[in-house]
Design a protein around this motif. Structure first.
Motif, PDB file in Angstrom:
ATOM      1  N   THR A  21       0.842  -1.209   0.000  1.00 28.07           N
ATOM      2  CA  THR A  21       0.000   0.000   0.000  1.00 28.07           C
ATOM      3  C   THR A  21       0.867   1.245   0.000  1.00 28.07           C
ATOM      4  O   THR A  21       0.575   2.237  -0.663  1.00 28.07           O
ATOM      5  CB  THR A  21      -0.905  -0.003   1.256  1.00 28.07           C
ATOM      6  N   ILE A  22       1.941   1.197   0.751  1.00 30.17           N
ATOM      7  CA  ILE A  22       2.823   2.354   0.885  1.00 30.17           C
ATOM      8  C   ILE A  22       3.428   2.731  -0.471  1.00 30.17           C
ATOM      9  O   ILE A  22       3.598   3.901  -0.786  1.00 30.17           O
ATOM     10  CB  ILE A  22       3.912   2.088   1.950  1.00 30.17           C
ATOM     11  N   TYR A  23       3.689   1.699  -1.301  1.00 29.90           N
ATOM     12  CA  TYR A  23       4.230   1.977  -2.636  1.00 29.90           C
ATOM     13  C   TYR A  23       3.169   2.656  -3.502  1.00 29.90           C
ATOM     14  O   TYR A  23       3.474   3.496  -4.330  1.00 29.90           O
ATOM     15  CB  TYR A  23       4.723   0.695  -3.300  1.00 29.90           C
ATOM     16  N   LEU A  24       1.919   2.250  -3.283  1.00 29.44           N
ATOM     17  CA  LEU A  24       0.825   2.845  -4.049  1.00 29.44           C
ATOM     18  C   LEU A  24       0.712   4.337  -3.746  1.00 29.44           C
ATOM     19  O   LEU A  24       0.615   5.157  -4.660  1.00 29.44           O
ATOM     20  CB  LEU A  24      -0.488   2.138  -3.697  1.00 29.44           C
ATOM     21  N   ILE A  25       0.787   4.674  -2.462  1.00 28.76           N
ATOM     22  CA  ILE A  25       0.618   6.095  -2.122  1.00 28.76           C
ATOM     23  C   ILE A  25       1.864   6.904  -2.477  1.00 28.76           C
ATOM     24  O   ILE A  25       1.804   8.119  -2.525  1.00 28.76           O
ATOM     25  CB  ILE A  25       0.218   6.314  -0.643  1.00 28.76           C
ATOM     26  N   LEU A  26       2.988   6.242  -2.717  1.00 36.53           N
ATOM     27  CA  LEU A  26       4.166   6.965  -3.213  1.00 36.53           C
ATOM     28  C   LEU A  26       4.140   7.035  -4.731  1.00 36.53           C
ATOM     29  O   LEU A  26       4.583   8.009  -5.328  1.00 36.53           O
ATOM     30  CB  LEU A  26       5.450   6.283  -2.744  1.00 36.53           C
ATOM     31  N   PHE A  27       3.597   5.978  -5.346  1.00 33.76           N
ATOM     32  CA  PHE A  27       3.565   5.946  -6.807  1.00 33.76           C
ATOM     33  C   PHE A  27       2.613   7.022  -7.342  1.00 33.76           C
ATOM     34  O   PHE A  27       2.913   7.670  -8.338  1.00 33.76           O
ATOM     35  CB  PHE A  27       3.119   4.561  -7.297  1.00 33.76           C
ATOM     36  N   ILE A  28       1.482   7.190  -6.673  1.00 35.76           N
ATOM     37  CA  ILE A  28       0.489   8.149  -7.187  1.00 35.76           C
ATOM     38  C   ILE A  28       1.059   9.577  -7.246  1.00 35.76           C
ATOM     39  O   ILE A  28       0.987  10.218  -8.296  1.00 35.76           O
ATOM     40  CB  ILE A  28      -0.823   8.054  -6.399  1.00 35.76           C
ATOM     41  N   PRO A  29       1.675  10.081  -6.152  1.00 35.32           N
ATOM     42  CA  PRO A  29       2.299  11.412  -6.280  1.00 35.32           C
ATOM     43  C   PRO A  29       3.382  11.443  -7.359  1.00 35.32           C
ATOM     44  O   PRO A  29       3.513  12.440  -8.069  1.00 35.32           O
ATOM     45  CB  PRO A  29       2.921  11.640  -4.898  1.00 35.32           C
ATOM     46  N   PHE A  30       4.107  10.341  -7.498  1.00 35.58           N
ATOM     47  CA  PHE A  30       5.165  10.295  -8.513  1.00 35.58           C
ATOM     48  C   PHE A  30       4.545  10.394  -9.907  1.00 35.58           C
ATOM     49  O   PHE A  30       5.022  11.133 -10.765  1.00 35.58           O
ATOM     50  CB  PHE A  30       5.961   8.992  -8.354  1.00 35.58           C
ATOM     51  N   PHE A 218       5.410  13.760  -0.043  1.00 34.41           N
ATOM     52  CA  PHE A 218       6.162  13.244  -1.190  1.00 34.41           C
ATOM     53  C   PHE A 218       5.853  14.056  -2.453  1.00 34.41           C
ATOM     54  O   PHE A 218       6.751  14.390  -3.226  1.00 34.41           O
ATOM     55  CB  PHE A 218       5.812  11.754  -1.372  1.00 34.41           C
ATOM     56  N   LEU A 219       4.568  14.388  -2.625  1.00 31.94           N
ATOM     57  CA  LEU A 219       4.168  15.183  -3.794  1.00 31.94           C
ATOM     58  C   LEU A 219       4.814  16.573  -3.748  1.00 31.94           C
ATOM     59  O   LEU A 219       5.314  17.076  -4.757  1.00 31.94           O
ATOM     60  CB  LEU A 219       2.639  15.295  -3.837  1.00 31.94           C
ATOM     61  N   HIS A 220       4.839  17.164  -2.569  1.00 28.73           N
ATOM     62  CA  HIS A 220       5.458  18.493  -2.422  1.00 28.73           C
ATOM     63  C   HIS A 220       6.956  18.421  -2.685  1.00 28.73           C
ATOM     64  O   HIS A 220       7.520  19.302  -3.326  1.00 28.73           O
ATOM     65  CB  HIS A 220       5.193  19.053  -1.023  1.00 28.73           C
TER      66      HIS A 220
END
Lengths: 343, 227
Positions: A21-30, A218-220
């Motif tokens: 899940t953590i990769y998903l929430i990092l992938f989306i901002p990326f 991460f997005l910022h």
């Protein structure tokens, strides 16, 4: 009490790490960051305009001469007919085609891919300048444009992306995680220990808030987006994270399995995301959207990120979000106490 | 009496479940709860484990009411038919997580790992273990806080012959340590070799309460599967 909450919180975060899940929430901002990199920006130079003129059409001589004189800024492509023009526009080989206006033979119709694009604006601006030069008018009525939301399109769309991430964690990730714990009887196993239902719920809400903060941060970091009023921004993300995490946990309690939680999550995700995110482009949606909690998060988000607003000026929205979060937290507590849809 | 159950009731849609049921259990008894599928065996155990809330009635262990959950769960450990462990994590992680929640020192985790021959598997992820091993971890977890009463729902379901024998040995060891045990079962040989007392449930009602000798000589046993 704190010990139990911390143990459950670390367990939830460890699960988020293990089940990716953590990769998903990092992938989306990326993914958002990469997409924004390719988005047209307000200050981007459109460069030369590639305009198509239809061979059979008779254009006014002053138009032809003006366009030829402006060869540095306008490149003319002669095309056989309108059909070819449409094809070339779709293939992005030309930016637009000038056609004879069907209602007024003395004027022209501009055929473009989209009305709301920088290229269309550039074509209109250039031709307007050519027309004024040809007609001997020197001054524009509108000398400059000032926008309510300064900054480039990357920053202007930032509130939409933040809203998307917060809702994704609330409505897609958390309900599935709660339903999985119910489906595999893990929640019942935890309830065979002396923890209290409220402790489990608090840990789950904090998990949602932590995931929200990670994704937003991460997005910022990726986009190098600064925030003028950082404290107000953190408060809003915390209150929004609380509201939608509690909401999502409640949705998870309404489902027996992960699969149904995902479906229900999407059913709630889209009506919360779309009316709020599209309310900037539709007056009708602006009437409907305020009924959604997402709008009460999105509007303050825009105010803080784009207008350097303060949370002190938005007490209604903060209280509203907090009350929605508290109410859904309470409903989850009741359902948990009743072992709702647990075997 | 260690366990006192009075008119404990749970009905699903006014049909299946457990009709008002009362019985008492002395410390150190090893009780088999027998009956057809849907007779109410699992419902009874799951109510005592706090998995299902009763509609009415009372259940007490050592004088603590079932409804005082946080105190009651320290008195009873439950081993469900399907092991419910955090699959992504290791055996040790699972036990340590529950040790923290039970406020039991980690030393107890080492004891459980040793007692249940789980030391070689302590770093193995649960998802890599056989059902028998998972069941052993589940039993170890139920015993972490050293509760006086243990509940087993179909403990040998899905286990092969060797694993079943191993589980019987474990049950006998736990019983010999002075624990009170209630388990549900369909297997006559299991009931015969383990139980010191038998409760028979039929269509949600308690129809027999006696010793294994009385049970196997009674018509209930002969007619159970003809009922």
């Amino acid at each position: 009490m704190m010990r139990n909450i911390l143990a459950l919180l670390f367990n939830d975060l460890a699960i988020a790490l293990k089940n990716k899940t953590i990769y998903l929430i990092l992938f989306i901002p990326f993914f958002v960051f990469i997409s924004l990199k390719f988005t047209d920006q307000a200050n981007v130079s459109v460069g030369q305009i590639k305009i198509g003129l239809v061979q059979g059409n008779t254009y006014a001589p002053k138009i032809i001469s003006s366009v030829k004189a402006a060869e540095k800024s306008i490149v003319v492509t002669w095309i056989k007919n309108e059909t070819e023009g449409r094809r070339l526009i779709k293939e992005k080989k030309i930016d637009g085609v000038l056609l004879k206006n069907k209602n007024d033979p003395d004027s022209l119709t501009l055929l473009v891919l989209k009305r709301e694009s920088f290229h269309t604006l550039a074509i209109v601006e250039n031709f307007s300048a050519l027309q004024k030069a040809a007609e001997g008018i020197s001054a524009n009525w509108i000398a400059d444009i000032e926008t309510l939301y300064p900054g480039d399109i990357q920053k202007q769309t930032l509130p939409t992306w933040i809203l998307m991430i917060v809702l994704l964690i609330g409505f897609i990730i958390l309900p599935a995680q709660v339903a999985e714990e119910k489906e595999k009887n893990l929640l019942l196993a935890l309830l065979q220990t002396p923890i209290r239902e409220g402790q489990w719920l608090i840990a789950k809400v904090i998990t949602g808030m932590v995931l929200t903060f990670i994704a937003v941060l991460f997005l910022h970091l990726l986009g190098n987006f600064g925030v003028e009023n950082l404290f107000d921004y953190v408060v809003l993300i915390a209150v929004g994270g609380f509201c939608f995490s509690a909401y999502g946990i409640f949705l998870g309690f309404l489902c027996r399995s992960q699969a149904s939680a995902r479906t229900l999550g999407v059913v709630f995700y889209l009506p919360h995301l779309l009316p709020s995110a599209l309310s900037d482009y539709s007056q009708q949606l602006t009437v409907v959207a305020p009924f959604m909690p997402s709008y009460q998060f999105y509007e303050p988000l825009k105010t803080i990120l784009l207008e350097d607003g303060r949370t002190a000026n938005m007490p209604f929205e903060l209280v509203y979000l907090f009350l929605v979060g508290s109410f859904t937290f309470y409903l989850s507590y009741i359902l948990m106490k009743r072992r709702w849809l647990m075997r | 009496m260690q366990i006192e159950i009075r008119n404990l009731t749970k009905l699903y849609d006014q049909k299946r479940g457990l009709l008002p049921t009362s019985f008492e259990v002395k410390k150190g008894e090893l009780i088999a709860v027998v009956g057809h599928n849907g007779a109410g065996k699992s419902t009874l155990l799951k109510m005592l484990a706090n998995w299902i809330l009763p509609d009415s009635g009372q259940a007490m262990i050592d004088g603590i009411d079932l409804r005082k959950r946080t105190a009651f769960v320290k008195k009873v450990g439950f081993v469900p038919e399907v092991p419910n462990l955090f699959d992504f994590f290791t055996v040790e992680y699972n036990l340590k997580l529950f040790a923290v929640l039970f406020q039991t020192p980690f030393l107890r985790v080492d004891e459980v790992l040793r007692e249940f021959n789980l030391l070689p598997f302590r770093k193995n992820k649960i998802q890599m273990l056989s059902k028998g091993l998972k069941q052993r971890v589940n039993i170890g977890r139920a015993l972490l806080a050293d509760p006086p009463v243990l509940l087993f729902d179909e403990p040998t379901s899905g286990l092969d012959f060797e694993m079943t024998k191993e589980l019987y040995r474990l049950l006998n060891t736990i019983h010999a340590a002075g624990k009170t045990i209630l388990f549900t079962s369909h297997r006559p040989e299991e009931i015969k070799s383990l139980a010191t007392r038998i409760l028979v449930l039929h269509e949600g009602g308690l129809v027999f309460d006696g010793s294994p000798q009385q049970y196997f000589q009674s018509e209930i046993h002969e007619n159970l599967y003809a009922l």
